[in-house]
Design an enzyme around this catalytic site. Structure first.
Site, PDB file in Angstrom:
ATOM      1  N   ARG A  58      58.979  53.987  55.490  1.00  0.00           N
ATOM      2  CA  ARG A  58      59.156  55.390  55.850  1.00  0.00           C
ATOM      3  C   ARG A  58      60.507  55.828  55.281  1.00  0.00           C
ATOM      4  NH1 ARG A  58      63.518  54.500  57.573  1.00  0.00           N
ATOM      5  NH2 ARG A  58      63.565  56.646  58.286  1.00  0.00           N
ATOM      6  N   GLY A  59      60.787  57.140  55.418  1.00  0.00           N
ATOM      7  CA  GLY A  59      61.971  57.678  54.758  1.00  0.00           C
ATOM      8  C   GLY A  59      61.520  58.215  53.414  1.00  0.00           C
ATOM      9  N   ALA A  60      61.922  59.454  53.121  1.00  0.00           N
ATOM     10  CA  ALA A  60      61.334  60.162  51.974  1.00  0.00           C
ATOM     11  C   ALA A  60      61.404  59.387  50.644  1.00  0.00           C
ATOM     12  CB  ALA A  60      61.985  61.539  51.850  1.00  0.00           C
ATOM     13  N   ARG A  94      50.957  61.025  54.158  1.00  0.00           N
ATOM     14  CA  ARG A  94      51.914  61.771  54.992  1.00  0.00           C
ATOM     15  C   ARG A  94      52.196  63.103  54.302  1.00  0.00           C
ATOM     16  NH1 ARG A  94      56.872  58.705  57.589  1.00  0.00           N
ATOM     17  NH2 ARG A  94      56.651  60.441  59.053  1.00  0.00           N
ATOM     18  N   GLN A 204      63.773  55.912  65.179  1.00  0.00           N
ATOM     19  CA  GLN A 204      64.346  55.402  63.928  1.00  0.00           C
ATOM     20  C   GLN A 204      65.857  55.184  64.053  1.00  0.00           C
ATOM     21  OE1 GLN A 204      62.175  57.904  64.168  1.00  0.00           O
ATOM     22  NE2 GLN A 204      60.884  58.108  62.372  1.00  0.00           N
ATOM     23  N   ASP A 245      63.657  65.368  54.175  1.00  0.00           N
ATOM     24  CA  ASP A 245      62.327  65.000  53.659  1.00  0.00           C
ATOM     25  C   ASP A 245      61.834  65.999  52.638  1.00  0.00           C
ATOM     26  OD1 ASP A 245      62.568  63.882  56.570  1.00  0.00           O
ATOM     27  OD2 ASP A 245      61.212  62.594  55.419  1.00  0.00           O
ATOM     28  N   ASN A 255      63.909  68.044  57.982  1.00  0.00           N
ATOM     29  CA  ASN A 255      64.250  66.644  58.297  1.00  0.00           C
ATOM     30  C   ASN A 255      63.643  66.305  59.661  1.00  0.00           C
ATOM     31  OD1 ASN A 255      65.647  64.165  57.619  1.00  0.00           O
ATOM     32  ND2 ASN A 255      67.103  64.646  59.241  1.00  0.00           N
ATOM     33  N   LYS A 256      63.864  65.100  60.092  1.00  0.00           N
ATOM     34  CA  LYS A 256      63.273  64.596  61.345  1.00  0.00           C
ATOM     35  C   LYS A 256      63.468  65.569  62.500  1.00  0.00           C
ATOM     36  CE  LYS A 256      61.319  61.640  61.785  1.00  0.00           C
ATOM     37  NZ  LYS A 256      59.838  61.753  61.732  1.00  0.00           N
TER      38      LYS A 256
HETATM   39  O1  MRU Z   1      59.296  59.875  59.776  1.00  0.00           O
HETATM   40  P1  MRU Z   1      60.297  59.204  58.888  1.00  0.00           P
HETATM   41  O2  MRU Z   1      60.956  58.034  59.513  1.00  0.00           O
HETATM   42  O3  MRU Z   1      59.719  58.903  57.525  1.00  0.00           O
HETATM   43  O4  MRU Z   1      61.404  60.319  58.687  1.00  0.00           O
HETATM   44  C1  MRU Z   1      62.523  60.024  57.910  1.00  0.00           C
HETATM   45  C2  MRU Z   1      63.556  61.081  57.938  1.00  0.00           C
HETATM   46  O5  MRU Z   1      63.392  62.124  58.542  1.00  0.00           O
HETATM   47  C3  MRU Z   1      64.780  60.858  57.114  1.00  0.00           C
HETATM   48  O6  MRU Z   1      65.871  61.501  57.679  1.00  0.00           O
HETATM   49  C4  MRU Z   1      64.552  61.417  55.708  1.00  0.00           C
HETATM   50  O7  MRU Z   1      63.387  60.878  55.145  1.00  0.00           O
HETATM   51  C5  MRU Z   1      65.675  61.163  54.809  1.00  0.00           C
HETATM   52  S1  MRU Z   1      65.633  59.482  54.273  1.00  0.00           S
HETATM   53  C6  MRU Z   1      66.744  59.146  53.119  1.00  0.00           C
END
Ligand code: MRU
Length: 363
Positions: A58-60, A94, A204, A245, A255-256
């Site tokens: 996970r993470g963009a 996703r 996370q 993201d 973002n999250k």
């Molecule tokens: O749902 P996730 O864990 O994939 O969400 C990740 C985030 O929101 C991060 O802050 C974002 O992807 C930046 S990662 C370098």
């Protein structure tokens, strides 16, 4: 899917490694952290789709590069999938992080440019994206650390940085985005302390960011998601740095979930609010993040349960409410006006259309 449990690891490790001999991609299963560090090999297209959708990766940036390898490996001889089928299956895993579409499009372009050697072209492109991500995150770290250094020069004490979710090395190949300036500050000997939002419902922050910082020996404190506003009012936060993201061409930052509330509190308390992101996270096709970015909604069970390990170290999931419906929005959008600056691989860019258009010219 192959599985190997690794008792030790190092922060110089990378989160994804391609093995050309077995034609598989080794990842860290992030759903097991911080309790277990386990690497697994993704081989089939279904492994890749499952890994992204279930958030083993996970993470963009990491989602994008994983998908790039998934598409490339679906072109192996005798693969039951066409490139187009694999592209669509991976894209559907996703909806919010734009790096997914960006990376898949890069691999598709490579395939179209070299159709007679499609597999080689696709793997070469995936490897290139992986290498670029390391360079871009390192550059984000170097640009961002100047901001921390400025704060330290003014205040001559440890700098308190608040972050949300996980935008560390686990979310990329190495370094991370929001955490890259923090790792660089540590290397320069600048004293820092990080406030880590737990980031319900998937935690996370509690599971991944706190673990990364602990492994790196960086002072940090885990806080409930609702604590940041109070800390900011009390002068206990010098700056916020988060990841993204998807950022629209006018500088709105997705973002999250919960990021927007932190940005509002930071604005109310005149605390700088920075977003660290590689340019691959910018969606140049949209100019209004609030109305145009699709917000992932995940299963309500993630809100209705809490996961951890018991005293014997056995994984447990506990129900916190079995009577009520729950909503699970994965992301929110922080309007550009609340963002002090975007820390990109090309430098610090104001969050507005003109500055972002100028950045695009350089890419
Ligand atoms: O749902 P996730 O864990 O994939 O969400 C990740 C985030 O929101 C991060 O802050 C974002 O992807 C930046 S990662 C370098």
């Amino acid at each position: 899917m192959l599985i190997i449990t690794t008792p030790t690891h190092s922060l110089t490790d990378t989160t994804l490694d391609y093995d050309p001999e077995t034609q598989s991609l080794w990842i860290i299963d992030q759903t097991l952290l911080p309790h277990r560090y386990q690497r697994i090999a993704l081989i089939e297209l279904t492994d890749f789709c499952h890994a992204i959708a279930s958030m083993q990766v996970r993470g963009a940036p990491l989602i994008g590069i994983t998908a790039a390898f998934g598409l490339a490996l679906s072109l192996r001889p005798n693969s039951p999938h066409s490139a187009e089928q694999a592209y669509q299956a991976l894209l559907a895993t996703r909806p919010t992080a734009i790096n997914l579409r960006w990376a898949l499009d890069k691999v598709m372009s490579a395939i179209k440019a070299q159709p007679q050697d499609a597999f080689i072209a696709a793997i070469t492109m995936a490897q290139q994206l992986r290498a670029d991500d390391i360079d871009h995150c390192a550059a984000i770290g170097l640009h961002g650390v100047d901001l921390i250094k400025q704060q330290y020069q003014q205040k001559q004490r440890s700098i308190n940085i608040l972050t949300h979710c996980n935008a560390g090395w686990l979310a990329t190949i190495r370094w991370g985005t929001a955490l890259a300036p923090i790792y660089k500050a540590q290397q320069l000997g600048i004293p820092i302390h990080v406030w880590v939002d737990e980031t319900r419902p998937r935690n996370q922050g509690a599971h991944l960011t706190a673990w990364e910082l602990q492994q790196a020996g960086i002072p940090h404190t885990l806080i409930c998601d609702n604590t940041g506003g109070h800390l900011m009012q009390q002068g206990m936060v010098d700056m916020c740095i988060v990841g993204s993201d998807r950022t629209s061409a006018n500088g709105d930052v997705c973002n999250k979930i919960g990021t927007y509330l932190k940005a509002l509190a930071a604005h109310d308390n005149q605390i700088p609010f920075y977003v660290a992101l590689p340019s691959s996270t910018i969606d140049w096709q949209i100019s209004d993040g609030l109305s145009q970015i699709p917000i992932e909604q995940r299963h309500s069970d993630e809100v209705l349960t809490i996961s951890g390990v018991d005293e014997q170290g056995v994984a447990r999931s506990i129900c916190i409410n079995s009577h009520s419906p729950a909503a699970n929005y994965g992301f929110d959008v922080t309007p550009a006006r609340l963002v002090t600056g975007l820390i990109t691989e090309r430098g610090i860019v104001p969050a507005n259309s003109i500055a972002l258009a100028a950045l695009r010219e350089q890419l």
